[in-house]
Design an enzyme around this catalytic site. Structure first.
Site, PDB file in Angstrom:
ATOM      1  N   CYS A  30       8.901   1.578 -15.080  1.00 37.94           N
ATOM      2  CA  CYS A  30       8.467   2.662 -15.676  1.00 37.94           C
ATOM      3  C   CYS A  30       7.552   2.621 -16.927  1.00 37.94           C
ATOM      4  O   CYS A  30       7.804   1.614 -17.841  1.00 37.94           O
ATOM      5  CB  CYS A  30       9.981   3.067 -16.243  1.00 37.94           C
ATOM      6  SG  CYS A  30       9.671   4.743 -16.898  1.00 37.94           S
TER       7      CYS A  30
ATOM      8  N   TYR B 246       0.341   1.379  -2.057  1.00 36.61           N
ATOM      9  CA  TYR B 246       1.518   0.634  -2.205  1.00 36.61           C
ATOM     10  C   TYR B 246       2.834   0.904  -1.483  1.00 36.61           C
ATOM     11  O   TYR B 246       3.646   0.234  -1.129  1.00 36.61           O
ATOM     12  CB  TYR B 246       1.890   0.356  -3.760  1.00 36.61           C
ATOM     13  CG  TYR B 246       0.792  -0.742  -4.288  1.00 36.61           C
ATOM     14  CD1 TYR B 246      -0.227  -0.435  -4.953  1.00 36.61           C
ATOM     15  CD2 TYR B 246       0.925  -2.166  -4.148  1.00 36.61           C
ATOM     16  CE1 TYR B 246      -1.322  -1.200  -5.288  1.00 36.61           C
ATOM     17  CE2 TYR B 246      -0.149  -2.894  -4.473  1.00 36.61           C
ATOM     18  CZ  TYR B 246      -1.082  -2.700  -5.142  1.00 36.61           C
ATOM     19  OH  TYR B 246      -1.981  -3.367  -5.522  1.00 36.61           O
TER      20      TYR B 246
ATOM     21  N   HIS C 216       3.364 -12.395  -9.460  1.00 35.23           N
ATOM     22  CA  HIS C 216       2.373 -11.404  -9.304  1.00 35.23           C
ATOM     23  C   HIS C 216       2.999 -10.042  -9.193  1.00 35.23           C
ATOM     24  O   HIS C 216       2.449  -9.037  -8.823  1.00 35.23           O
ATOM     25  CB  HIS C 216       1.395 -11.797  -8.317  1.00 35.23           C
ATOM     26  CG  HIS C 216       0.338 -12.450  -8.531  1.00 35.23           C
ATOM     27  ND1 HIS C 216      -0.567 -13.162  -7.666  1.00 35.23           N
ATOM     28  CD2 HIS C 216      -0.089 -13.147  -9.610  1.00 35.23           C
ATOM     29  CE1 HIS C 216      -1.547 -13.799  -8.054  1.00 35.23           C
ATOM     30  NE2 HIS C 216      -1.027 -14.056  -9.406  1.00 35.23           N
TER      31      HIS C 216
ATOM     32  N   ASN D  78      -1.742 -26.285   4.071  1.00 37.72           N
ATOM     33  CA  ASN D  78      -2.547 -24.994   4.296  1.00 37.72           C
ATOM     34  C   ASN D  78      -3.067 -25.003   5.704  1.00 37.72           C
ATOM     35  O   ASN D  78      -3.268 -26.098   6.325  1.00 37.72           O
ATOM     36  CB  ASN D  78      -3.511 -24.805   3.165  1.00 37.72           C
ATOM     37  CG  ASN D  78      -3.758 -23.603   2.983  1.00 37.72           C
ATOM     38  OD1 ASN D  78      -3.035 -22.689   2.646  1.00 37.72           O
ATOM     39  ND2 ASN D  78      -5.157 -23.299   2.894  1.00 37.72           N
TER      40      ASN D  78
ATOM     41  N   ARG E 168       2.366  -0.489   1.807  1.00 35.26           N
ATOM     42  CA  ARG E 168       2.674  -2.114   2.023  1.00 35.26           C
ATOM     43  C   ARG E 168       4.177  -2.154   1.727  1.00 35.26           C
ATOM     44  O   ARG E 168       5.063  -2.868   2.179  1.00 35.26           O
ATOM     45  CB  ARG E 168       2.196  -2.484   0.648  1.00 35.26           C
ATOM     46  CG  ARG E 168       0.752  -2.467   0.881  1.00 35.26           C
ATOM     47  CD  ARG E 168      -0.027  -3.393   1.751  1.00 35.26           C
ATOM     48  NE  ARG E 168       0.019  -4.877   1.176  1.00 35.26           N
ATOM     49  CZ  ARG E 168      -0.671  -5.710   2.247  1.00 35.26           C
ATOM     50  NH1 ARG E 168      -0.813  -5.531   3.407  1.00 35.26           N
ATOM     51  NH2 ARG E 168      -0.348  -6.945   1.581  1.00 35.26           N
TER      52      ARG E 168
HETATM   53  N1  APR Z   1      -0.194 -21.060   7.392  1.00 37.89           N
HETATM   54  C1  APR Z   1      -0.525 -21.518   6.223  1.00 37.89           C
HETATM   55  N2  APR Z   1      -1.880 -21.324   5.728  1.00 37.89           N
HETATM   56  C2  APR Z   1      -2.331 -20.271   6.050  1.00 37.89           C
HETATM   57  C3  APR Z   1      -1.941 -19.373   7.405  1.00 37.89           C
HETATM   58  C4  APR Z   1      -0.750 -20.060   8.053  1.00 37.89           C
HETATM   59  N3  APR Z   1      -0.515 -19.409   9.004  1.00 37.89           N
HETATM   60  N4  APR Z   1      -2.776 -18.285   7.387  1.00 37.89           N
HETATM   61  C5  APR Z   1      -3.531 -18.343   6.454  1.00 37.89           C
HETATM   62  N5  APR Z   1      -3.286 -19.288   5.578  1.00 37.89           N
HETATM   63  C6  APR Z   1      -4.013 -19.739   4.280  1.00 37.89           C
HETATM   64  C7  APR Z   1      -5.558 -19.214   4.535  1.00 37.89           C
HETATM   65  O1  APR Z   1      -6.205 -20.470   4.888  1.00 37.89           O
HETATM   66  C8  APR Z   1      -5.702 -19.285   2.876  1.00 37.89           C
HETATM   67  O2  APR Z   1      -6.099 -20.357   2.228  1.00 37.89           O
HETATM   68  O3  APR Z   1      -3.394 -19.123   3.323  1.00 37.89           O
HETATM   69  C9  APR Z   1      -4.593 -18.593   2.417  1.00 37.89           C
HETATM   70  C10 APR Z   1      -4.476 -17.407   2.039  1.00 37.89           C
HETATM   71  O4  APR Z   1      -5.436 -16.872   0.918  1.00 37.89           O
HETATM   72  P1  APR Z   1      -5.616 -15.554   0.258  1.00 37.89           P
HETATM   73  O5  APR Z   1      -5.526 -14.525   1.467  1.00 37.89           O
HETATM   74  O6  APR Z   1      -6.593 -15.599  -0.557  1.00 37.89           O
HETATM   75  O7  APR Z   1      -4.373 -15.440  -0.238  1.00 37.89           O
HETATM   76  P2  APR Z   1      -3.641 -16.014  -1.716  1.00 37.89           P
HETATM   77  O8  APR Z   1      -4.242 -17.332  -1.858  1.00 37.89           O
HETATM   78  O9  APR Z   1      -2.332 -15.811  -1.704  1.00 37.89           O
HETATM   79  O10 APR Z   1      -4.248 -14.996  -2.939  1.00 37.89           O
HETATM   80  C11 APR Z   1      -3.793 -15.056  -4.098  1.00 37.89           C
HETATM   81  O11 APR Z   1      -4.946 -13.157  -4.864  1.00 37.89           O
HETATM   82  O12 APR Z   1      -5.418 -10.871  -3.884  1.00 37.89           O
HETATM   83  C12 APR Z   1      -4.848 -11.845  -4.947  1.00 37.89           C
HETATM   84  O13 APR Z   1      -2.820 -11.218  -5.898  1.00 37.89           O
HETATM   85  C13 APR Z   1      -3.308 -11.349  -4.693  1.00 37.89           C
HETATM   86  O14 APR Z   1      -1.547 -13.034  -4.691  1.00 37.89           O
HETATM   87  C14 APR Z   1      -3.050 -12.875  -4.409  1.00 37.89           C
HETATM   88  C15 APR Z   1      -3.810 -13.645  -4.874  1.00 37.89           C
END
Ligand code: APR
Length: 236
Positions: free
Chosen positions: A121, A56, A113, A205, A59
């Protein structure tokens, strides 16, 4: 689509992808070369706190070098201008733990999240803005204990402010999901709540998400292109 009044927007990692922040399920399930289970769970933190703190720390440092992209900036414009032009509310509920919505100018952002730039803390329960490493176990400014952890909701922990999210949904008439795969609950279930409440639902998306069938409308493309277009339409 009827002209909305109150809008709830859910964002995920996809909205920050074009700012150079990795999504979670894009690159073969590895997250900065780590399996999520090895770094993003309370068990991982108990088992190997240094590994988790270093992950972290990396990140937290990395996101401070990234910039908001046109999608963040367009949502911030909607957040600021909508109430004035329509008298309605906009709430950005984000699963993201970066601060790009805020640095793009958004005012009403709810991090369900948690946030990389906060520390929590575990001795006195205080949450505070934190931009430095935690690996050296700094003392909590309030209680003095070396008990700070990342203020991130790990797998198995309860997302923040769900009651506020449901309250905002019950007063909304448009739910928009941007850049999320619909893979993780309870965020992934919000569109069903929105449908149960009878509101319009829109998905923006790169590809169809797992919950795509629940949306009245889906627009596919990179967020930096389709989000500004959608905001332009709304504010016209
Ligand atoms: N523009 C729009 N959408 C995009 C782009 C882009 N440039 N690039 C990727 N994506 C889409 C992908 O198609 C996918 O559907 O964004 C989505 C990312 O999905 P994840 O990687 O699963 O991320 P997220 O949905 O935020 O994950 C949810 O999972 O790991 C946990 O806590 C973590 O908050 C996170 C949660």
């Amino acid at each position: 689509m009827k002209r909305p009044r109150n809008i709830v927007i859910l964002t995920g990692a996809g909205i920050s992808a074009e700012s150079g922040i990795d999504t979670f399920r894009g690159g073969g399930g590895l997250w900065e070369q780590h399996r999520v289970e090895d770094v993003a769970t309370p068990e991982a933190f108990a088992r190997d706190p240094d590994l988790v703190l270093r992950f972290y720390d990396m990140r937290r440092e990395a996101i401070q070098t990234k910039q908001p992209n046109p999608a963040h900036i367009a949502l911030a414009r909607l957040d600021r201008e909508w109430p004035k032009s329509e008298g309605g509310e906009v709430l950005i509920v984000t699963q993201n733990v970066d601060d790009l919505h805020e640095r793009g100018g958004a005012l009403n952002v709810l991090h369900m999240h948690g946030e990389h730039l906060n520390a929590w803390c575990t001795a006195c329960d205080m949450r505070l803005r934190w931009t430095d490493p935690l690996i050296h176990r700094p003392s909590c400014p309030l209680c003095g204990e070396p008990a700070l952890r990342p203020d991130i909701v790990w797998f198995g922990e309860i997302p923040y402010r769900m009651d506020e999210i449901h309250e905002a949904l019950s007063a909304a008439d448009l739910f928009v999901s941007i850049g999320t795969s619909g893979a993780v609950y309870p965020a992934a279930g919000l569109v069903r709540t929105a449908r149960d409440l009878g509101m319009q639902t829109l998905e923006l998306n790169l590809e169809r998400s797992q919950g795509s069938a629940w949306f009245h409308e889906t627009r596919l493309g990179p967020a930096s292109a389709i989000v500004p277009t959608w905001v332009e339409e709304l504010l016209r």
